[in-house]
Enzyme design. Structure first.
Site, short mmCIF file in Angstrom:
data_model
loop_
_atom_site.label_atom_id
_atom_site.label_comp_id
_atom_site.label_asym_id
_atom_site.label_seq_id
_atom_site.Cartn_x
_atom_site.Cartn_y
_atom_site.Cartn_z
N ARG A 78 0.86 -1.19 0.00
CA ARG A 78 0.00 0.00 0.00
C ARG A 78 0.89 1.23 0.00
O ARG A 78 1.70 1.40 0.90
CB ARG A 78 -0.90 -0.01 1.24
CG ARG A 78 -1.67 1.27 1.48
CD ARG A 78 -2.53 1.20 2.76
NE ARG A 78 -3.26 2.43 2.93
CZ ARG A 78 -3.04 3.31 3.92
NH1 ARG A 78 -2.15 3.07 4.86
NH2 ARG A 78 -3.75 4.42 4.00
N HIS A 122 -2.62 10.98 1.02
CA HIS A 122 -2.06 10.75 2.36
C HIS A 122 -1.40 12.05 2.81
O HIS A 122 -0.19 12.13 2.97
CB HIS A 122 -1.09 9.56 2.32
CG HIS A 122 -0.81 8.93 3.66
ND1 HIS A 122 -0.98 7.57 3.90
CD2 HIS A 122 -0.38 9.45 4.83
CE1 HIS A 122 -0.63 7.30 5.16
NE2 HIS A 122 -0.27 8.43 5.75
N GLU A 167 -7.00 8.59 6.63
CA GLU A 167 -7.21 9.26 7.91
C GLU A 167 -7.65 10.72 7.80
O GLU A 167 -6.94 11.64 8.23
CB GLU A 167 -5.92 9.18 8.75
CG GLU A 167 -5.44 7.77 8.99
CD GLU A 167 -4.31 7.68 10.03
OE1 GLU A 167 -3.81 8.73 10.46
OE2 GLU A 167 -3.97 6.56 10.42
N ASN A 288 -7.03 1.89 10.32
CA ASN A 288 -5.69 2.07 10.90
C ASN A 288 -5.84 2.06 12.41
O ASN A 288 -6.58 2.87 12.97
CB ASN A 288 -5.09 3.42 10.47
CG ASN A 288 -4.70 3.42 9.00
OD1 ASN A 288 -4.83 2.41 8.30
ND2 ASN A 288 -4.21 4.56 8.53
N TYR A 290 -3.86 2.11 16.09
CA TYR A 290 -2.65 2.25 16.91
C TYR A 290 -2.93 2.11 18.40
O TYR A 290 -2.20 1.45 19.11
CB TYR A 290 -1.96 3.59 16.60
CG TYR A 290 -1.33 3.56 15.22
CD1 TYR A 290 -0.10 2.97 15.02
CD2 TYR A 290 -2.01 4.05 14.11
CE1 TYR A 290 0.46 2.88 13.75
CE2 TYR A 290 -1.45 3.97 12.84
CZ TYR A 290 -0.22 3.39 12.67
OH TYR A 290 0.33 3.29 11.41
N GLU A 354 -3.20 -0.15 8.39
CA GLU A 354 -2.00 0.24 9.15
C GLU A 354 -2.13 -0.29 10.57
O GLU A 354 -3.17 -0.13 11.21
CB GLU A 354 -1.84 1.77 9.26
CG GLU A 354 -1.36 2.45 8.02
CD GLU A 354 -1.20 3.97 8.20
OE1 GLU A 354 -0.96 4.42 9.35
OE2 GLU A 354 -1.35 4.68 7.21
C1 FCB Z 1 -0.76 7.20 10.90
C2 FCB Z 1 -0.38 7.71 9.53
C3 FCB Z 1 0.92 7.18 9.02
C4 FCB Z 1 1.96 7.03 10.12
C5 FCB Z 1 1.40 6.35 11.32
C6 FCB Z 1 2.37 6.16 12.45
O1 FCB Z 1 -1.61 8.11 11.51
O2 FCB Z 1 -1.37 7.37 8.60
O3 FCB Z 1 1.35 8.00 7.99
O4 FCB Z 1 2.53 8.24 10.41
O5 FCB Z 1 0.29 7.05 11.79
#
Ligand code: FCB
Length: 439
Positions: A78, A122, A167, A288, A290, A354
């Protein structure tokens, strides 16, 4: 006895990057500055004054990078398209040399057995468009749809999966309200207007690409399960998640957010007919993940500038192990999120586009990835229609306002020599992919 967690047949594995974070070649072949070039040049905005001018020099080294992907057994890659390479003026004529690069990249990927997955935006808006108002301008959405058509016209014969935006919450709220991301504005009302125009841009691009025959259309959201009780949790879930999920997948803004939006920006920017455009059907939702967001209701907390409308909500930080970004590590949040999406927005296939972490010690990354893959597997076991997992990131790269210090890659980059070295986590992931299972 070792337990094996098998993923469904056809599960799509791979890695992700983004144009500004890896390409470099900032002034080559007709590329114009983006908002990130301008932001990075503004003193104090990016740590240590780092910029994406050279980054991982992927623009010149893509052959070597693709060969490494193949060696690491990554079936999907990607990447994102740099708008200011393709249309340096934002809305003006197409720069064929910009398209040539992605044309070569796609051919190289296919020749190496790696499936390309394109993200059209992006975060690197052409600076010329920002000078006209950026995402607060309705025209920007139409320019984006034109960009999408131009890129599809060149690559559509070889690329199956298209993601409109990465995002949009970050583009709107970190860019226009919190100011930690480009363009660095701190105008809460502008952030809600930008969010709407990003949603509109997504819908217009989906329509255009669908008509042009694109096979699989998607958007990637940064979703964060909100941990907390009552109104505080509902408000932050609204501002972070439902503000995007509901218009895209249900055809309207959440009722409880309308008064909040109205208070900051009015609602005139939401025109009749927009909701239907924004809700154009998609084939895949990119997630995505985290970390979760923890809230409480400590009265008197100053509002978080990236969350206009969060007055009275306290953001709590749990006592958990952390990554090098100081982000709390909570893999179970991924299970909760995927199960919730399946429950509240049924019928849309999901893909983790992600997930990953910055760590100095790669052994920590390996554990992080293993635990998050187990969490993803648990969601599948509960019925979530998860179709793939892409690690962030293929390479160490420019981590936005943090510069090059945080290392998210499964491949180490020595920025002085541009030498790439796969980390243990990359070799481990190759094994997981080969087996389609976690042991
Ligand atoms: C996300 C982004 C990516 C990267 C990660 C850690 O928010 O999409 O570009 O920076 O965080």
């Amino acid at each position: 006895m070792t337990q094996e967690l098998r993923f469904p047949d056809g599960f799509r594995w791979g890695a992700a990057t983004a144009a500004y974070q890896i390409e470099g070649a900032a002034t080559e072949d007709g590329r114009a500055p983006s908002i990130w070039d301008a932001f990075a040049r503004t003193p104090g905005r990016v740590r240590l004054g780092h910029t994406g001018d050279v980054a991982c020099d992927h623009y010149h080294r893509y052959r070597e990078d693709v060969a490494l992907m193949a060696e690491l057994g990554l079936p999907t890659y990607r990447f994102s398209i740099s708008w200011p390479r393709i249309k340096p003026d934002g809305g003006g004529p197409v720069n064929p040399r910009g398209l040539d690069f992605y044309d070569r990249l796609v051919d190289e990927l296919l020749a190496s057995g790696v499936e390309p997955m394109v993200t059209l935006y992006h975060w690197d808006l052409p600076q010329t468009l920002e000078e006209l108002g950026g995402w607060t301008q309705r025209d920007t959405a139409f320019h984006f749809a034109d960009l999408a058509s131009a890129v599809h016209a060149r690559l559509g014969d070889r690329v199956r999966t298209w993601t409109t935006l990465n995002e949009p919450w970050c583009s709107a709220f970190l860019g226009y309200a919190g100011g930690a991301h480009a363009p660095g504005r701190t105008e809460p009302g502008a952030a809600f207007v930008a969010a709407h125009h990003l949603l509109l841009a997504h819908g217009l691009a989906v329509q255009a690409l669908r008509e042009a025959g694109a096979r699989e259309l998607s958007i990637t959201l940064n979703l964060s399960p909100v941990v907390g009780e009552g109104e505080a949790a509902r408000r932050i879930d609204g501002l972070h998640n439902r503000l995007f999920l509901d218009p895209i997948l249900r055809g309207s803004y959440p009722e409880d957010l309308l008064p909040v939006i109205d208070r900051f920006s009015g609602l005139e920017h939401v025109r009749q007919g927009d909701p239907a455009v924004i809700a154009a059907p998609i084939d895949l939702l990119g997630v995505n993940y985290y970390r979760p967001t923890w809230v409480n209701t400590t009265i008197g907390q100053p509002p978080n500038p990236a969350f206009p409308g969060s007055e009275g909500v306290g953001f709590a930080e749990p006592d958990l192990p952390r990554t090098a970004m100081d982000w709390a590590i909570a893999p179970e949040g991924l299970t909760d999120l995927l199960v919730r999406l399946h429950r509240d927005y049924p019928g849309t296939p999901l893909m983790i586009t992600e997930n990953g972490a910055a760590f100095e010690d790669d052994a920590d990354r390996l554990v992080f990835l293993r635990d998050h893959l187990a969490a993803a597997h648990a969601a599948i076991a509960q019925g979530a229609p998860l179709t793939g997992y892409l690690v962030w990131s293929f390479l160490d790269n420019f981590e936005w306002a943090w510069g090059y210090a945080p290392r998210f890659g499964i491949v180490h980059v020595d920025y002085a020599t541009q030498r790439r070295t796969p980390k243990e986590s990359a070799l481990w992931l190759r094994d997981v992919i080969r087996k389609n299972a976690l042991t």
